[in-house]
Enzyme design. Sequence first.
Site, PDB file in Angstrom:
ATOM      1  N   ARG A 246     -79.502 -61.242 -61.360  1.00  0.00           N
ATOM      2  CA  ARG A 246     -78.532 -61.052 -62.435  1.00  0.00           C
ATOM      3  C   ARG A 246     -78.007 -59.619 -62.470  1.00  0.00           C
ATOM      4  NH1 ARG A 246     -77.563 -64.521 -66.716  1.00  0.00           N
ATOM      5  NH2 ARG A 246     -79.354 -65.804 -66.175  1.00  0.00           N
TER       6      ARG A 246
ATOM      7  N   ARG B 168     -69.740 -75.181 -81.075  1.00  0.00           N
ATOM      8  CA  ARG B 168     -70.951 -74.378 -81.248  1.00  0.00           C
ATOM      9  C   ARG B 168     -70.581 -72.898 -81.363  1.00  0.00           C
ATOM     10  NH1 ARG B 168     -74.517 -76.269 -76.156  1.00  0.00           N
ATOM     11  NH2 ARG B 168     -72.731 -75.237 -75.205  1.00  0.00           N
TER      12      ARG B 168
ATOM     13  N   ARG C 250     -64.744 -76.573 -75.720  1.00  0.00           N
ATOM     14  CA  ARG C 250     -65.801 -77.599 -75.784  1.00  0.00           C
ATOM     15  C   ARG C 250     -66.055 -78.036 -77.224  1.00  0.00           C
ATOM     16  NH1 ARG C 250     -69.680 -75.224 -71.220  1.00  0.00           N
ATOM     17  NH2 ARG C 250     -70.313 -73.787 -72.855  1.00  0.00           N
TER      18      ARG C 250
ATOM     19  N   ARG D 122     -69.796 -62.439 -73.821  1.00  0.00           N
ATOM     20  CA  ARG D 122     -70.579 -62.851 -72.646  1.00  0.00           C
ATOM     21  C   ARG D 122     -69.908 -62.372 -71.360  1.00  0.00           C
ATOM     22  NH1 ARG D 122     -71.266 -69.125 -73.192  1.00  0.00           N
ATOM     23  NH2 ARG D 122     -72.275 -68.884 -71.155  1.00  0.00           N
TER      24      ARG D 122
ATOM     25  N   LYS E  39     -71.241 -72.984 -62.382  1.00  0.00           N
ATOM     26  CA  LYS E  39     -72.332 -72.698 -61.437  1.00  0.00           C
ATOM     27  C   LYS E  39     -73.404 -73.790 -61.446  1.00  0.00           C
ATOM     28  CE  LYS E  39     -73.393 -68.583 -62.980  1.00  0.00           C
ATOM     29  NZ  LYS E  39     -72.324 -68.489 -64.012  1.00  0.00           N
TER      30      LYS E  39
END
Length: 218
Positions: free
Chosen positions: A88, A161, A127, A172, A13
């Site tokens: 949201r 991370r 990542r 999430r 996004k």
Amino acid sequence: MRIVLVGPPGAGKGTQAAFLAKNLSIPHISTGDLFRANISQGTELGKQAKAYMDAGNLVPDEVTIGMAKDRMSQRDAEKGFLLDGFPRNVSQAEALDETLKAEGMKLDAVLDLEVPEDEVVKRIAGRRVCRKDSSHVFHVTYSPAKQEGVCDACGGELYQRDDDSEETVRKRLEVYHTQTEPIIDYYRNQGLLITISALGKVDEVTKRAMDALSRESA
């Protein structure tokens, strides 16, 4: 155009918002930027948000809505804007509708970036970030380092991370499905929803989005 951008974590996004806003010559308004700007400027809303955040609590809808309303009223947003990360949830979407209606405005489109859940996990959990310089980011599949675990740019150690672990990503996604995904039906019922695939190269997704928005505004 006045556009809301929605999609799960890892849909790209932020990246797409920047390109679309530039192509459409409208400001990109993200929740993160709103919070940072209000807090750094010491606005009343910023002070309220900081107090909640410092206490480890979620910032109430009315504070977020107040920040968004103030930003949308600024001169550069007169001809439109692209909202990223707001609304949201459905209550924020309803408040946005009321705010725009009071100003004699309305949304033109809600762009939904669709990505399969397994792809979201693959994108985020893959990542790797450099411990020496966090701006150096790699991906085990899409942009791997030449030497595993070592930053190409500075030789620093690459690590995953905590926020990027598969367990955290799936949590999430659960939050997204529970809180944010209902706004997709909310906007579909208003005839505003445009769903596109967010798979592929960044420029391919941008072109797909621009083509869809052009058809909507034609």
